[in-house]
Design an enzyme around this catalytic site. Structure first.
Site, PDB file in Angstrom:
ATOM      1  N   LYS A   1       5.434   3.276   8.387  1.00 43.64           N
ATOM      2  CA  LYS A   1       4.266   4.146   8.538  1.00 43.64           C
ATOM      3  C   LYS A   1       2.992   3.310   8.573  1.00 43.64           C
ATOM      4  O   LYS A   1       2.139   3.461   9.438  1.00 43.64           O
ATOM      5  CB  LYS A   1       4.218   5.121   7.357  1.00 43.64           C
ATOM      6  CG  LYS A   1       3.090   6.122   7.441  1.00 43.64           C
ATOM      7  CD  LYS A   1       2.799   6.827   6.121  1.00 43.64           C
ATOM      8  CE  LYS A   1       4.018   7.473   5.506  1.00 43.64           C
ATOM      9  NZ  LYS A   1       3.658   8.458   4.459  1.00 43.64           N
TER      10      LYS A   1
ATOM     11  N   GLN B   1       7.278   3.759   3.945  1.00 40.52           N
ATOM     12  CA  GLN B   1       5.870   3.344   3.978  1.00 40.52           C
ATOM     13  C   GLN B   1       5.660   2.060   4.784  1.00 40.52           C
ATOM     14  O   GLN B   1       4.626   1.879   5.412  1.00 40.52           O
ATOM     15  CB  GLN B   1       5.390   3.166   2.526  1.00 40.52           C
ATOM     16  CG  GLN B   1       3.894   3.288   2.340  1.00 40.52           C
ATOM     17  CD  GLN B   1       3.404   4.728   2.231  1.00 40.52           C
ATOM     18  OE1 GLN B   1       4.047   5.555   1.623  1.00 40.52           O
ATOM     19  NE2 GLN B   1       2.262   5.017   2.840  1.00 40.52           N
TER      20      GLN B   1
ATOM     21  N   THR C   1      -4.763  13.368   5.511  1.00 37.54           N
ATOM     22  CA  THR C   1      -3.338  13.512   5.869  1.00 37.54           C
ATOM     23  C   THR C   1      -3.145  14.789   6.690  1.00 37.54           C
ATOM     24  O   THR C   1      -2.499  14.780   7.748  1.00 37.54           O
ATOM     25  CB  THR C   1      -2.442  13.526   4.613  1.00 37.54           C
ATOM     26  OG1 THR C   1      -2.850  12.470   3.758  1.00 37.54           O
ATOM     27  CG2 THR C   1      -0.981  13.364   4.974  1.00 37.54           C
TER      28      THR C   1
ATOM     29  N   GLY D   1      -2.874   8.228  -4.075  1.00 38.44           N
ATOM     30  CA  GLY D   1      -2.289   9.511  -4.445  1.00 38.44           C
ATOM     31  C   GLY D   1      -0.989   9.798  -3.716  1.00 38.44           C
ATOM     32  O   GLY D   1      -0.627   9.147  -2.737  1.00 38.44           O
ATOM     33  N   ASP D   2      -0.271  10.773  -4.215  1.00 35.67           N
ATOM     34  CA  ASP D   2       0.914  11.351  -3.581  1.00 35.67           C
ATOM     35  C   ASP D   2       1.125  12.664  -4.346  1.00 35.67           C
ATOM     36  O   ASP D   2       0.206  13.125  -5.047  1.00 35.67           O
ATOM     37  CB  ASP D   2       2.135  10.409  -3.697  1.00 35.67           C
ATOM     38  CG  ASP D   2       3.268  10.787  -2.738  1.00 35.67           C
ATOM     39  OD1 ASP D   2       3.170  10.463  -1.549  1.00 35.67           O
ATOM     40  OD2 ASP D   2       4.235  11.446  -3.160  1.00 35.67           O
TER      41      ASP D   2
ATOM     42  N   LYS E   1       0.863  -1.186   0.000  1.00 33.65           N
ATOM     43  CA  LYS E   1       0.000   0.000   0.000  1.00 33.65           C
ATOM     44  C   LYS E   1       0.888   1.220   0.000  1.00 33.65           C
ATOM     45  O   LYS E   1       1.839   1.315   0.782  1.00 33.65           O
ATOM     46  CB  LYS E   1      -0.867  -0.015   1.275  1.00 33.65           C
ATOM     47  CG  LYS E   1      -1.829   1.150   1.371  1.00 33.65           C
ATOM     48  CD  LYS E   1      -3.122   0.857   0.628  1.00 33.65           C
ATOM     49  CE  LYS E   1      -3.927   2.104   0.328  1.00 33.65           C
ATOM     50  NZ  LYS E   1      -3.493   2.827  -0.897  1.00 33.65           N
TER      51      LYS E   1
ATOM     52  N   LYS F   1       5.415   1.772  -3.063  1.00 32.18           N
ATOM     53  CA  LYS F   1       5.318   3.139  -3.593  1.00 32.18           C
ATOM     54  C   LYS F   1       5.576   3.097  -5.080  1.00 32.18           C
ATOM     55  O   LYS F   1       6.266   2.193  -5.571  1.00 32.18           O
ATOM     56  CB  LYS F   1       6.386   4.010  -2.936  1.00 32.18           C
ATOM     57  CG  LYS F   1       6.112   5.496  -3.040  1.00 32.18           C
ATOM     58  CD  LYS F   1       5.209   5.945  -1.919  1.00 32.18           C
ATOM     59  CE  LYS F   1       4.857   7.396  -2.013  1.00 32.18           C
ATOM     60  NZ  LYS F   1       4.208   7.856  -0.783  1.00 32.18           N
TER      61      LYS F   1
ATOM     62  N   ASN G   1      -2.388  19.056  -1.282  1.00 31.20           N
ATOM     63  CA  ASN G   1      -3.445  18.447  -0.478  1.00 31.20           C
ATOM     64  C   ASN G   1      -3.111  18.389   1.014  1.00 31.20           C
ATOM     65  O   ASN G   1      -3.964  18.703   1.862  1.00 31.20           O
ATOM     66  CB  ASN G   1      -3.708  17.048  -1.053  1.00 31.20           C
ATOM     67  CG  ASN G   1      -4.662  16.251  -0.220  1.00 31.20           C
ATOM     68  OD1 ASN G   1      -4.249  15.413   0.581  1.00 31.20           O
ATOM     69  ND2 ASN G   1      -5.940  16.529  -0.353  1.00 31.20           N
TER      70      ASN G   1
HETATM   71  N1  GLU Z   1       1.032   9.017  -0.432  1.00 30.49           N
HETATM   72  C1  GLU Z   1       0.511   8.953   0.902  1.00 30.49           C
HETATM   73  C2  GLU Z   1       1.614   8.568   1.851  1.00 30.49           C
HETATM   74  O1  GLU Z   1       2.747   8.984   1.670  1.00 30.49           O
HETATM   75  C3  GLU Z   1      -0.740   8.099   0.985  1.00 30.49           C
HETATM   76  C4  GLU Z   1      -0.610   6.689   0.516  1.00 30.49           C
HETATM   77  C5  GLU Z   1      -1.918   5.909   0.464  1.00 30.49           C
HETATM   78  O2  GLU Z   1      -2.961   6.460   0.758  1.00 30.49           O
HETATM   79  O3  GLU Z   1      -1.840   4.729   0.133  1.00 30.49           O
HETATM   80  O4  GLU Z   1       1.425   7.918   2.842  1.00 30.49           O
END
Ligand code: GLU
Length: 444
Positions: free
Chosen positions: A114, A111, A209, A165-166, A90, A126, A240
């Site tokens: 996190k 990630q 976020t 998204g990112d 994810k 990612k 965002n």
């Molecule tokens: N891009 C965001 C992050 O850095 C969200 C990733 C997601 O929702 O999967 O965590």
């Protein structure tokens, strides 16, 4: 040589010219020393760290598309599936000209921890491309997104890998990609998050976020006998994360006085006008010069400089390595009490160390900005049960998740004798669950 040092050396040798990836690995492994040294024999035998720093797979592909002049353009696409020991991969898709394999690997590595910290069953991954959506027409963005998904669809799925998204990827891009996935596979499934509300998106995902960053910051301040209300906040970025961080900060009684974009920054001593900021950034997709033009209290400055403004709380929400040692010094001398990272790795290692040594409360991105991916996991849950929850339901869950994350990292830091060091706390709390799952699943 200690195990951690061996692995850092190995990563530098095996992944040359990937400085951001080296930086992320060093930050994480150095702060995991107390846990790793306590379990060194088992971890070495199981090659746990060697496995942790080597992605399960890294996919790199060509993305050809036709621009509005009829010219064929070629970009490079990436998806790094880093670790799926606690759930499907994810993580977001970054569309920005600076994207390369090393950047995607640093983001994918971060990630893992996190996502573990959210307490939800999601692994780390990612992706992205060096495509620049800035200045492109909707048709060009669609052409790119459809071509990107025409390759990516082979590797993802609702129970396999769920991108989102990112930077550069918002609801518009996710919509085009979702359409293409559905068209190619015939599957209507929660393969992406951050979707529009009419086709499976979650309420509060857009805000998550930024809101989550403030929920965690508020809890960190509270647990240190301080309060958010009445404080002056500097924010960098105007995407965002920055917009919804500014919104929640003002709802909680703080005053946000700065935002920035890639060419300049705005200082608005009266407090950022959120309606205007959203109009400029979300509707017109324009530069901050438009904001300054429409608002008499705002000053516009070229280049960087947000961290020179006097503030109590700094929230870097733009991109990696945007808060340097000299910025940290300016913040400390201006009396800043807390820094919480809305972006991924926005503070350099030296700046983080300086802030912490000078008594500034520091919340690292992998904890502070985890609200986005946590709410993505809530979107996955809603998609699986084919239901949608109300804004309040999602927002309440998000707030609980952020408060829990803070208490988990606070407790982990205390347990290993690093009270108040939330970098150590976040890395340890995130790592422990992943390490346990990896060991339980044997050699894979
Ligand atoms: N891009 C965001 C992050 O850095 C969200 C990733 C997601 O929702 O999967 O965590």
């Amino acid at each position: 040589m200690r195990y951690v040092d061996e692995i850092i050396e190995l990563v530098e040798k095996k992944n040359p010219a990937e400085p951001e990836f080296h930086q992320a690995v060093k930050e994480v492994l150095n702060s995991l020393r107390p846990v790793i040294e306590a379990n060194e024999e088992v971890y070495r035998r199981e090659a746990l760290l060697e496995r942790l720093v080597e992605p399960d797979r890294q996919i790199k592909f060509r993305v050809p598309w036709v621009d509005d002049k009829g010219q064929v353009q070629v970009n490079t696409g990436y998806r790094v599936q880093f670790n799926n020991s606690i759930g499907p991969y994810k993580g977001g898709l970054r569309l920005h000209p600076s994207v390369n394999l090393g950047i995607i690997k640093f983001l994918g590595f971060e990630q893992i921890f996190k996502n573990s910290l959210t307490g939800l069953p999601i692994g780390g991954g990612k992706g992205g491309s060096d495509f620049d959506p800035k200045g492109k027409s909707d048709r060009e963005v669609m052409a790119f997104c459809k071509s990107f998904m025409t390759e990516l669809y082979k590797y993802i799925g609702a129970d396999v890998d769920v991108p989102a998204g990112d930077i550069g990827t918002g609801a518009r891009e996710i919509g085009y990609m979702f359409g293409q996935y559905k068209k190619i596979t015939g599957l209507y499934e929660g393969v992406l998050t951050g979707k529009g509300l009419s086709y499976g998106g979650s309420l509060a995902r857009k805000e998550a976020t930024g809101y989550g960053l403030l929920y965690l910051t508020e809890e960190m301040l509270k647990c240190n006998g301080k309060d958010l209300a009445g404080k002056t906040v500097c924010i960098s970025g105007s995407g965002n994360v920055a917009i919804y961080a500014a919104e929640k900060a003002s709802q909680l009684g703080a005053k946000v006085v700065t935002v920035s974009d890639s060419t300049g920054w705005v200082y608005d001593p009266e407090g950022i006008d959120l309606g205007l900021l959203k109009e400029v950034k979300e509707v017109k997709r324009a530069r901050l010069t438009e904001y300054a033009r429409a608002r008499s209290s705002a000053e516009y400055h070229e280049g960087r400089g947000v961290w020179t403004v006097k503030c109590d709380i700094a929230l870097p929400c733009a991109t990696q390595n945007e808060l340097h040692l000299e910025d940290a010094k300016a913040l400390v001398s201006n009396g800043c009490i807390a820094v919480a990272e809305g972006a991924n790795m926005p503070t350099t290692l030296e700046a983080t160390e300086y802030l912490q040594k000078n008594g500034v409360l520091f919340a690292p991105g992998k904890a502070a900005n985890a609200g986005g991916v946590a709410t993505s996991a809530l979107e996955m849950s809603q998609n699986s049960e084919r239901l949608s929850w109300t804004f309040e339901e999602v927002d309440t869950k998000l707030k609980n998740i952020m408060v829990n994350i803070f208490h988990n990292l606070d407790a982990a830091a205390k347990k290993y004798g690093h009270e108040g060091d939330y970098v150590v706390g976040a890395n340890i709390a995130g790592f422990e669950k992943v390490a346990e799952a990896m060991l339980a699943q044997g050699v894979c």
